[in-house]
Motif scaffolding. Structure first.
Motif, short mmCIF file in Angstrom:
data_model
loop_
_atom_site.label_atom_id
_atom_site.label_comp_id
_atom_site.label_asym_id
_atom_site.label_seq_id
_atom_site.Cartn_x
_atom_site.Cartn_y
_atom_site.Cartn_z
N LYS A 1 32.60 29.26 38.27
CA LYS A 1 33.31 29.72 39.22
C LYS A 1 34.93 29.58 39.26
CE LYS A 1 30.16 28.41 42.94
NZ LYS A 1 29.72 27.29 43.84
N THR A 2 35.32 28.50 38.88
CA THR A 2 36.87 28.39 39.02
C THR A 2 37.43 29.71 38.04
OG1 THR A 2 36.47 26.11 39.08
CG2 THR A 2 38.83 26.81 38.58
N MET A 3 36.96 29.68 36.66
CA MET A 3 37.58 30.87 35.83
C MET A 3 37.50 32.06 36.44
SD MET A 3 35.82 30.28 32.07
CE MET A 3 36.80 31.31 31.01
N ALA A 4 36.25 32.36 37.12
CA ALA A 4 36.19 33.79 37.76
C ALA A 4 37.24 33.79 39.05
CB ALA A 4 34.87 33.93 38.35
N ALA A 5 37.28 33.02 39.85
CA ALA A 5 38.05 32.89 40.86
C ALA A 5 39.48 33.04 40.56
CB ALA A 5 37.85 31.73 42.17
N THR A 6 39.83 32.33 39.74
CA THR A 6 41.37 32.31 39.31
C THR A 6 41.63 33.57 38.21
OG1 THR A 6 41.06 30.61 37.42
CG2 THR A 6 41.61 29.96 39.62
N LEU A 7 41.01 34.37 37.88
CA LEU A 7 40.88 35.46 36.87
C LEU A 7 41.84 36.14 37.53
CD1 LEU A 7 40.38 37.10 34.20
CD2 LEU A 7 38.46 37.73 35.49
N ARG A 8 41.98 36.78 38.53
CA ARG A 8 42.96 37.66 39.09
C ARG A 8 44.47 37.40 38.81
NH1 ARG A 8 44.04 39.68 45.28
NH2 ARG A 8 46.04 38.31 44.98
N ASP A 9 44.86 36.14 38.82
CA ASP A 9 46.33 35.81 38.74
C ASP A 9 46.51 35.92 37.43
OD1 ASP A 9 46.35 35.10 41.25
OD2 ASP A 9 46.11 32.93 41.03
N ARG A 10 45.78 35.63 36.39
CA ARG A 10 45.98 35.59 35.12
C ARG A 10 46.10 37.04 34.48
NH1 ARG A 10 42.20 31.55 35.22
NH2 ARG A 10 40.45 32.95 34.24
N TYR A 11 45.07 37.79 35.00
CA TYR A 11 45.13 39.40 34.87
C TYR A 11 46.29 40.03 35.33
CZ TYR A 11 43.43 44.16 36.00
OH TYR A 11 43.16 45.16 36.02
N GLU A 12 46.73 39.59 36.48
CA GLU A 12 47.85 40.33 37.14
C GLU A 12 49.01 39.85 36.13
OE1 GLU A 12 48.58 38.77 41.11
OE2 GLU A 12 49.90 40.58 41.54
N ALA A 13 49.25 38.71 35.85
CA ALA A 13 50.67 38.30 35.04
C ALA A 13 50.60 39.39 33.77
CB ALA A 13 50.53 36.97 34.50
N GLU A 14 49.48 39.47 33.23
CA GLU A 14 49.56 40.36 31.92
C GLU A 14 49.80 41.82 32.17
OE1 GLU A 14 49.61 39.29 29.16
OE2 GLU A 14 49.00 36.89 29.47
N MET A 15 48.94 42.24 33.26
CA MET A 15 49.12 43.83 33.67
C MET A 15 50.69 43.93 34.03
SD MET A 15 46.29 45.28 33.21
CE MET A 15 46.44 46.89 34.19
N GLU A 16 51.37 43.20 34.78
CA GLU A 16 52.68 43.59 35.26
C GLU A 16 53.57 43.52 34.00
OE1 GLU A 16 53.92 44.12 38.33
OE2 GLU A 16 51.96 43.87 39.24
N LYS A 17 53.23 42.93 32.76
CA LYS A 17 53.90 43.01 31.60
C LYS A 17 53.41 44.23 30.77
CE LYS A 17 53.25 38.51 30.72
NZ LYS A 17 53.05 37.60 29.83
N LEU A 18 52.51 44.87 31.16
CA LEU A 18 51.75 45.96 30.47
C LEU A 18 51.12 45.57 29.30
CD1 LEU A 18 54.70 47.79 31.62
CD2 LEU A 18 53.10 49.42 31.15
N GLN A 19 50.62 44.52 29.42
CA GLN A 19 49.97 43.71 28.14
C GLN A 19 48.34 43.92 28.44
OE1 GLN A 19 51.28 42.93 25.33
NE2 GLN A 19 52.85 43.89 25.97
N PHE A 20 47.92 45.15 28.43
CA PHE A 20 46.62 45.59 28.74
C PHE A 20 45.59 44.80 27.89
CE2 PHE A 20 49.19 49.49 29.13
CZ PHE A 20 49.41 49.40 30.55
N GLN A 21 45.74 44.65 26.43
CA GLN A 21 44.98 43.77 25.67
C GLN A 21 44.70 42.44 26.29
OE1 GLN A 21 46.77 42.69 21.96
NE2 GLN A 21 44.71 43.52 20.83
N ASN A 22 45.82 41.86 26.63
CA ASN A 22 45.78 40.31 27.22
C ASN A 22 44.98 40.36 28.50
OD1 ASN A 22 47.31 39.73 24.69
ND2 ASN A 22 49.09 39.41 26.06
#
Ligand code: MSP
Length: 654
Positions: free
Chosen positions: A389-410
């Motif tokens: 549950k925690t992994m899923a609920a906090t995923l957005r933040d980790r994803y956002e950090a990578e997307m903002e750097k255009l690190q699609f793979q990460n």
């Protein structure tokens, strides 16, 4: 509240050939970014298009016997052309610019004049090397072995009148932009630019040409056309209405948030483009991102090498979303990536079939099997649920950090960590065991709900990559519109408690890798062959031979009396010839691959008879038979030169 604006562009593509997987990579990445920004609530403007002027297009059109406009129309608008490809790949561009659009051409003329009027463009002369047959100017460094890089022929010193842009004037400001701001990304590209171009000294740039006409004419000096890069770079602004009234959202979206470009055109975007914007007094784009290339077996994809990968083939065979996903999941965006069919099939099997596809189909199948498709609303949590549950609920933040750097793979790696965890969660909780015990029904429903919620969150964040598949997954897990958004991606429990699932068809079927790789390789080989020129003949020799030297060659008509294969040789045929002297002449020729002896006996051929004898397989060969050679679909073809049988043996040719 006003929505945040986000303006993103791809390079505009040269329609000199059909686009390949490398171009697709660049456009899919930009599309994923545009979709991500829309998902987060931005007001996005996503521009792509085509860069249609220049000598290369003019030459190709001439070779094809059509006008340059017809040529580019075919590749841009025609079947399986640029627009078709972007439609197929589900590219969500808001606008498409063609540099042959009249509003753009007129705007470029105004821009050129503006820089001329402010003194940044001046008339000078361009010194270089000229290739007459190609009508091309080259600089010393562009030559290959001192010869024309296009045709390999000798070049001459030449000078032509041309306009220049005062790039040197902006050197310090551009250097500051590169070194002291985050304008150019990734950072490694900054060093390339500074060391290779800025430090050696920026020279003024030649921005007009007179050696061809397929371009935007300089309206105040007929005969000159605007350099294609000046014409092309301003597309990013003319498409919004700069110096034209075809559009009127320049002030809304400019400056661009990011120009996505391949590494070889970073120089144009990070040095020349800002300098020209400084000259016309417009704000600079916030960022330029230089991505790497997709290479094939370590080498650049190119039509002439026959190693271009066809996006149509892959999209039709594996699905558009699968191809989009593969491109962004597999290769780190800033660096080069080595494309291979093995990688593609492996990604499909490991990530899509085994992980994501399997999770969705197992979960929906179990909800159907154990609850008739609809979950009861009671829950019974367990400590073991916390991690997922925690992994899923906090995923957005980790994803956002990578997307903002255009690190699609990460960003995708973060999602797949959660999906992997969910698959493990199934095994840990063994729903099939819980299902056997009526007292564990509520616990079973809780496990199912946790899985569906995890899938919902991951699917929300996968939307920029696989828009159509995500729609299908949402439908399968019963996620209503209101829980598919960004705002719900970090809120656990958004799926209604009594959710109803619908198990659909398998989203990503597993592929038999060995069989598939063989088939794919065979198709690609056939495509490669089909792309080769139908007929290819050697270019004519430029150097003259003097007449006396030519006359020294004694060519005679010869009758083929006998012909047989040479023992222990696959290639050689031994010819016994009547050359009119009364004595048989023996000539060996390596043409067995093309003829059987009986096809030739009795025919009249042409031989050079005064070459020094040469021993082959121990037999002296006295002369050479003439033949004609060319290539067909890359394969060598040979025709022995046969002449009219009424020509007597020994007749001299010349
Ligand atoms: N017309 C110019 C761009 C003008 S922008 C003002 C141009 N066109 S292009 O068609 O040659 O290339 C367009 C983009 O495709 C470039 O960013 C280039 O790097 C990218 N790619 C072409 N082949 C590629 C790969 N093999 N891999 C990744 N990207 C590649 O340049």
């Amino acid at each position: 509240m006003e929505r945040k604006k986000f303006y993103i562009t791809t390079p505009i593509y040269y329609p000199s050939d059909k686009l390949h997987i490398g171009h697709t990579y660049c456009t899919v990445a930009t599309d994923a970014m545009a979709r991500y920004k829309r998902l987060t609530g931005c007001d996005v403007m996503f521009l792509t298009g085509t860069d249609e002027h220049g000598q290369k297009i003019e030459t190709k059109a001439r070779e094809a016997g059509i006008t340059p406009q017809q040529f580019v129309d075919n590749i841009v608008e025609g079947e399986k052309g640029v627009k078709d490809l972007w439609k197929l790949m589900n590219i969500s561009n808001d606008r498409f610019i063609r540099t042959t659009d009249k509003y753009h051409e007129k705007a470029v003329q105004r821009i050129f004049r503006k820089m001329y009027d402010n003194g940044d463009i001046y008339k000078g002369s361009y010194k270089g090397k000229y290739c007459t047959p190609c009508e091309s100017f080259w600089t010393e460094s562009q030559l290959v072995d001192g010869k024309c890089p296009d045709c390999g022929r000798p070049v001459q010193d030449a000078e032509e009148e041309a306009y220049f842009f005062r790039l040197s004037k902006y050197a310090d400001r551009v250097r500051h932009l590169l070194e002291d701001t985050d304008f150019l990304q990734p950072k490694s590209r900054v060093n390339e630019m500074v060391n290779n171009f800025i430090k050696p000294g920026l020279e003024d740039l030649c921005v007009s040409r007179t050696s061809f006409t397929w371009g935007v004419p300089v309206d105040f000096d007929p005969g000159h056309v605007v350099y294609v890069w000046v014409d092309a770079l301003f597309n990013y602004m003319t498409a919004l209405g700069y110096e034209n009234d075809a559009h009127d959202d320049l002030r809304k979206y400019w400056p661009a948030d990011v120009h996505i470009v391949g590494k070889e055109i970073v120089r144009f975007h990070s040095i020349i483009w800002p300098a020209m914007l400084m000259s016309v007094g417009e704000p600079l784009p916030k960022h330029v991102y230089g991505h790497g290339w997709l290479v094939f077996n370590g080498g650049k994809m190119s039509k002439s090498l026959g190693n271009v990968v066809d996006p149509y083939l892959l999209a039709e065979r594996y699905g558009v979303d699968t191809l989009r996903f593969f491109l962004l999941r597999t290769f780190p965006f800033g660096a080069d990536g080595n494309f291979s069919n093995e990688l593609l099939i492996n990604t499909i099997n490991v990530d899509l079939a085994n992980c994501l596809g399997n999770l969705v189909s197992r979960t929906t199948a179990m909800v159907e099997k154990y609850f008739g498709g609809t979950l009861p609303t009671e829950r019974e949590d367990s400590d073991g649920d916390c991690e997922l549950k925690t992994m899923a609920a906090t995923l957005r933040d980790r994803y956002e950090a990578e997307m903002e750097k255009l690190q699609f793979q990460n960003a995708l790696a973060e999602i797949f960590k959660v999906l992997d965890r969910a698959n493990k969660y199934i095994d840990e909780n063994a729903p099939w065991v819980l299902a056997k015990d009526e007292a564990k029904k509520i616990r079973l429903a809780t496990v199912m709900y946790n899985l569906l919620e995890t899938v919902r969150i991951c699917t929300t964040l996968l939307q920029p990559f696989m828009p159509e598949s995500c729609e299908k997954i949402f439908a399968a897990i019963g996620a209503c519109e209101c829980c598919r958004g960004w705002d719900k991606a970090n809120v656990w429990g958004s799926l209604r408690a009594d959710v109803t699932v619908t198990k659909g068809e398998a989203l990503f079927p597993r592929i038999d890798a060995e069989k598939e790789l063989q088939e794919l390789a065979a198709i690609q080989e056939a495509q490669k062959k089909a792309a080769l020129p139908n007929l290819e003949v050697e270019p004519l020799t430029e150097e003259n031979v003097d007449f006396d030297t030519f006359c020294q060659c004694d060519m005679r008509a010869v009758k083929i009396k006998a012909c047989e294969p040479v023992k222990k040789s696959d290639k050689l045929l031994k010819f016994t010839l009547d050359d009119g002297t009364g004595t048989d002449r023996i000539i060996l020729s390596g043409i067995h691959k093309f003829y059987e002896p009986e096809q030739l006996i009795g025919k009249t051929a042409v031989a050079i008879v005064n070459l020094p004898p040469r021993k082959m397989m121990g037999i002296p060969s006295c002369g050479m038979l003439l033949s004609a050679v060319h290539k067909e679909k890359g394969e060598e073809k040979l025709h022995l030169l046969l002449v009219d049988d009424s020509i007597p043996a020994g007749a001299k040719l010349g």
